[in-house]
Design a protein around this motif. Structure first.
Motif, PDB file in Angstrom:
ATOM      1  N   VAL A   1      -6.924 -23.689  -0.426  1.00  0.00           N
ATOM      2  CA  VAL A   1      -7.153 -22.653  -1.442  1.00  0.00           C
ATOM      3  C   VAL A   1      -8.177 -21.642  -0.920  1.00  0.00           C
ATOM      4  CG1 VAL A   1      -7.973 -22.189  -3.798  1.00  0.00           C
ATOM      5  CG2 VAL A   1      -6.508 -24.168  -3.354  1.00  0.00           C
ATOM      6  N   ALA A   2      -9.190 -22.107  -0.207  1.00  0.00           N
ATOM      7  CA  ALA A   2     -10.228 -21.226   0.343  1.00  0.00           C
ATOM      8  C   ALA A   2      -9.617 -20.200   1.291  1.00  0.00           C
ATOM      9  CB  ALA A   2     -11.297 -22.047   1.060  1.00  0.00           C
ATOM     10  N   GLU A   3      -8.673 -20.624   2.113  1.00  0.00           N
ATOM     11  CA  GLU A   3      -7.996 -19.687   3.021  1.00  0.00           C
ATOM     12  C   GLU A   3      -7.285 -18.588   2.240  1.00  0.00           C
ATOM     13  OE1 GLU A   3      -5.519 -21.353   6.110  1.00  0.00           O
ATOM     14  OE2 GLU A   3      -6.853 -23.080   6.286  1.00  0.00           O
ATOM     15  N   VAL A   4      -6.606 -18.975   1.172  1.00  0.00           N
ATOM     16  CA  VAL A   4      -5.884 -18.007   0.337  1.00  0.00           C
ATOM     17  C   VAL A   4      -6.867 -17.048  -0.318  1.00  0.00           C
ATOM     18  CG1 VAL A   4      -4.451 -17.755  -1.737  1.00  0.00           C
ATOM     19  CG2 VAL A   4      -3.928 -19.545  -0.060  1.00  0.00           C
ATOM     20  N   VAL A   5      -7.963 -17.577  -0.864  1.00  0.00           N
ATOM     21  CA  VAL A   5      -8.954 -16.728  -1.529  1.00  0.00           C
ATOM     22  C   VAL A   5      -9.560 -15.743  -0.535  1.00  0.00           C
ATOM     23  CG1 VAL A   5     -11.219 -16.704  -2.671  1.00  0.00           C
ATOM     24  CG2 VAL A   5      -9.467 -18.339  -3.385  1.00  0.00           C
ATOM     25  N   ARG A   6      -9.959 -16.219   0.630  1.00  0.00           N
ATOM     26  CA  ARG A   6     -10.530 -15.309   1.636  1.00  0.00           C
ATOM     27  C   ARG A   6      -9.544 -14.205   1.987  1.00  0.00           C
ATOM     28  NH1 ARG A   6     -12.986 -20.265   3.835  1.00  0.00           N
ATOM     29  NH2 ARG A   6     -15.247 -20.026   3.562  1.00  0.00           N
ATOM     30  N   PHE A   7      -8.274 -14.572   2.175  1.00  0.00           N
ATOM     31  CA  PHE A   7      -7.253 -13.580   2.512  1.00  0.00           C
ATOM     32  C   PHE A   7      -7.088 -12.559   1.389  1.00  0.00           C
ATOM     33  CE2 PHE A   7      -2.875 -12.067   2.329  1.00  0.00           C
ATOM     34  CZ  PHE A   7      -2.743 -11.503   3.593  1.00  0.00           C
ATOM     35  N   GLU A   8      -6.963 -13.022   0.156  1.00  0.00           N
ATOM     36  CA  GLU A   8      -6.739 -12.114  -0.971  1.00  0.00           C
ATOM     37  C   GLU A   8      -7.940 -11.206  -1.228  1.00  0.00           C
ATOM     38  OE1 GLU A   8      -4.962 -13.606  -4.523  1.00  0.00           O
ATOM     39  OE2 GLU A   8      -3.474 -14.768  -3.422  1.00  0.00           O
ATOM     40  N   VAL A   9      -9.148 -11.741  -1.100  1.00  0.00           N
ATOM     41  CA  VAL A   9     -10.343 -10.923  -1.307  1.00  0.00           C
ATOM     42  C   VAL A   9     -10.460  -9.896  -0.195  1.00  0.00           C
ATOM     43  CG1 VAL A   9     -12.863 -10.947  -1.428  1.00  0.00           C
ATOM     44  CG2 VAL A   9     -11.549 -12.675  -2.654  1.00  0.00           C
ATOM     45  N   LYS A  10     -10.148 -10.294   1.025  1.00  0.00           N
ATOM     46  CA  LYS A  10     -10.179  -9.350   2.154  1.00  0.00           C
ATOM     47  C   LYS A  10      -9.162  -8.233   1.922  1.00  0.00           C
ATOM     48  CE  LYS A  10     -11.415  -8.220   6.441  1.00  0.00           C
ATOM     49  NZ  LYS A  10     -11.516  -6.789   6.417  1.00  0.00           N
ATOM     50  N   GLU A  11      -8.002  -8.569   1.400  1.00  0.00           N
ATOM     51  CA  GLU A  11      -6.991  -7.560   1.064  1.00  0.00           C
ATOM     52  C   GLU A  11      -7.517  -6.590  -0.001  1.00  0.00           C
ATOM     53  OE1 GLU A  11      -3.410  -7.253   2.093  1.00  0.00           O
ATOM     54  OE2 GLU A  11      -4.423  -8.206   3.793  1.00  0.00           O
ATOM     55  N   LEU A  12      -8.174  -7.124  -1.031  1.00  0.00           N
ATOM     56  CA  LEU A  12      -8.770  -6.271  -2.069  1.00  0.00           C
ATOM     57  C   LEU A  12      -9.820  -5.337  -1.474  1.00  0.00           C
ATOM     58  CD1 LEU A  12      -9.435  -8.699  -5.076  1.00  0.00           C
ATOM     59  CD2 LEU A  12      -7.835  -6.782  -5.030  1.00  0.00           C
ATOM     60  N   LEU A  13     -10.680  -5.893  -0.620  1.00  0.00           N
ATOM     61  CA  LEU A  13     -11.736  -5.108   0.016  1.00  0.00           C
ATOM     62  C   LEU A  13     -11.140  -4.018   0.898  1.00  0.00           C
ATOM     63  CD1 LEU A  13     -14.777  -4.705   0.541  1.00  0.00           C
ATOM     64  CD2 LEU A  13     -14.563  -6.381   2.393  1.00  0.00           C
ATOM     65  N   ASP A  14     -10.152  -4.363   1.696  1.00  0.00           N
ATOM     66  CA  ASP A  14      -9.512  -3.380   2.582  1.00  0.00           C
ATOM     67  C   ASP A  14      -8.832  -2.264   1.789  1.00  0.00           C
ATOM     68  OD1 ASP A  14     -10.370  -4.811   4.783  1.00  0.00           O
ATOM     69  OD2 ASP A  14      -8.407  -5.708   5.209  1.00  0.00           O
ATOM     70  N   ALA A  15      -8.154  -2.634   0.700  1.00  0.00           N
ATOM     71  CA  ALA A  15      -7.482  -1.634  -0.135  1.00  0.00           C
ATOM     72  C   ALA A  15      -8.507  -0.703  -0.788  1.00  0.00           C
ATOM     73  CB  ALA A  15      -6.629  -2.316  -1.200  1.00  0.00           C
ATOM     74  N   ALA A  16      -9.615  -1.266  -1.278  1.00  0.00           N
ATOM     75  CA  ALA A  16     -10.663  -0.451  -1.906  1.00  0.00           C
ATOM     76  C   ALA A  16     -11.288   0.488  -0.882  1.00  0.00           C
ATOM     77  CB  ALA A  16     -11.731  -1.348  -2.533  1.00  0.00           C
ATOM     78  N   LEU A  17     -11.493  -0.008   0.326  1.00  0.00           N
ATOM     79  CA  LEU A  17     -12.065   0.824   1.384  1.00  0.00           C
ATOM     80  C   LEU A  17     -11.101   1.941   1.778  1.00  0.00           C
ATOM     81  CD1 LEU A  17     -14.500   1.254   3.183  1.00  0.00           C
ATOM     82  CD2 LEU A  17     -13.495  -0.358   4.821  1.00  0.00           C
ATOM     83  N   CYS A  18      -9.811   1.638   1.886  1.00  0.00           N
ATOM     84  CA  CYS A  18      -8.810   2.672   2.196  1.00  0.00           C
ATOM     85  C   CYS A  18      -8.769   3.735   1.107  1.00  0.00           C
ATOM     86  CB  CYS A  18      -7.430   2.042   2.378  1.00  0.00           C
ATOM     87  SG  CYS A  18      -7.210   1.229   3.954  1.00  0.00           S
ATOM     88  N   ASN A  19      -8.796   3.304  -0.157  1.00  0.00           N
ATOM     89  CA  ASN A  19      -8.806   4.263  -1.268  1.00  0.00           C
ATOM     90  C   ASN A  19     -10.021   5.172  -1.194  1.00  0.00           C
ATOM     91  OD1 ASN A  19      -6.451   3.199  -2.338  1.00  0.00           O
ATOM     92  ND2 ASN A  19      -7.513   1.895  -3.802  1.00  0.00           N
ATOM     93  N   PHE A  20     -11.162   4.598  -0.856  1.00  0.00           N
ATOM     94  CA  PHE A  20     -12.394   5.373  -0.744  1.00  0.00           C
ATOM     95  C   PHE A  20     -12.305   6.377   0.408  1.00  0.00           C
ATOM     96  CE2 PHE A  20     -16.591   5.758   1.323  1.00  0.00           C
ATOM     97  CZ  PHE A  20     -17.262   6.446   0.319  1.00  0.00           C
ATOM     98  N   LEU A  21     -11.782   5.939   1.544  1.00  0.00           N
ATOM     99  CA  LEU A  21     -11.735   6.786   2.745  1.00  0.00           C
ATOM    100  C   LEU A  21     -10.712   7.914   2.660  1.00  0.00           C
ATOM    101  CD1 LEU A  21     -12.063   4.046   5.516  1.00  0.00           C
ATOM    102  CD2 LEU A  21     -13.844   5.571   4.645  1.00  0.00           C
ATOM    103  N   GLU A  22      -9.719   7.784   1.777  1.00  0.00           N
ATOM    104  CA  GLU A  22      -8.671   8.803   1.647  1.00  0.00           C
ATOM    105  C   GLU A  22      -9.211  10.181   1.299  1.00  0.00           C
ATOM    106  OE1 GLU A  22      -5.800   7.440  -1.155  1.00  0.00           O
ATOM    107  OE2 GLU A  22      -4.765   6.204   0.328  1.00  0.00           O
ATOM    108  N   GLY A  23     -10.312  10.247   0.626  1.00  0.00           N
ATOM    109  CA  GLY A  23     -10.837  11.522   0.157  1.00  0.00           C
ATOM    110  C   GLY A  23     -11.649  12.299   1.181  1.00  0.00           C
ATOM    111  N   PHE A  24     -11.699  11.827   2.406  1.00  0.00           N
ATOM    112  CA  PHE A  24     -12.536  12.483   3.407  1.00  0.00           C
ATOM    113  C   PHE A  24     -11.697  13.111   4.513  1.00  0.00           C
ATOM    114  CE2 PHE A  24     -15.169   9.335   1.363  1.00  0.00           C
ATOM    115  CZ  PHE A  24     -16.336  10.030   1.138  1.00  0.00           C
ATOM    116  N   HIS A  25     -12.242  14.194   5.081  1.00  0.00           N
ATOM    117  CA  HIS A  25     -11.591  14.838   6.213  1.00  0.00           C
ATOM    118  C   HIS A  25     -11.802  13.991   7.452  1.00  0.00           C
ATOM    119  CE1 HIS A  25     -10.871  18.232   3.707  1.00  0.00           C
ATOM    120  NE2 HIS A  25     -12.145  18.554   3.579  1.00  0.00           N
ATOM    121  N   GLN A  26     -10.925  14.170   8.426  1.00  0.00           N
ATOM    122  CA  GLN A  26     -11.028  13.378   9.655  1.00  0.00           C
ATOM    123  C   GLN A  26     -12.289  13.691  10.443  1.00  0.00           C
ATOM    124  OE1 GLN A  26      -7.396  13.822  11.849  1.00  0.00           O
ATOM    125  NE2 GLN A  26      -6.237  12.541  10.430  1.00  0.00           N
ATOM    126  N   THR A  27     -12.881  14.835  10.198  1.00  0.00           N
ATOM    127  CA  THR A  27     -14.091  15.196  10.933  1.00  0.00           C
ATOM    128  C   THR A  27     -15.333  14.511  10.369  1.00  0.00           C
ATOM    129  OG1 THR A  27     -14.360  17.148   9.552  1.00  0.00           O
ATOM    130  CG2 THR A  27     -13.193  17.433  11.654  1.00  0.00           C
TER     131      THR A  27
END
Length: 125
Positions: A28-54
């Protein structure tokens, strides 16, 4: 009179924990770590979308992070970050704490973030 046996997810709950309980919770711990990492990565991608590449938003102070990132960070670390911490540093700290979190903390993190798990942890209630 003998206590009635408690069974969770088909596993008899014993004290001290049985090898079967530990093995189940590690899975279960493996699943939780994977799912939380997915949530974190998705939140980070959403945050980064609003910035220019520079721009490099990862070097911005943590107080500019999205509410979604802060909620995930707080669920994992149980404390906040103030001025002087940049987004990259905080994300690194969050990932490190997620990787090293003991089973009881992973159970709390899953509950805090409202993860819907097929199988949950056993022996904590």
């Amino acid at each position: 009179m003998k206590k009635e046996k408690r069974v969770e997810f088909g596993i008899e709950i014993t004290k001290p924990w049985s090898a079967e309980m530990y093995n189940h919770n590690e899975e279960v711990a493996e699943v939780v770590r994977f799912e939380v990492k997915e949530l974190l990565d998705a939140a980070l991608c959403n945050f980064l979308e609003g910035f220019h590449q520079t721009e490099d938003p990862m070097t911005m102070p943590w107080n500019f992070a999205s509410a979604e990132l802060v909620d995930i960070q707080t669920a994992i670390t149980c404390y906040g970050f103030g001025l002087g911490y940049d987004i990259e540093h905080v994300i690194d700290q969050v990932e490190q704490e997620l990787e090293t979190a003991p089973l009881y903390r992973l159970n709390e993190i899953a509950e805090e973030l409202g993860l819907e798990l097929e199988k949950g942890f056993v022996g904590f209630s």
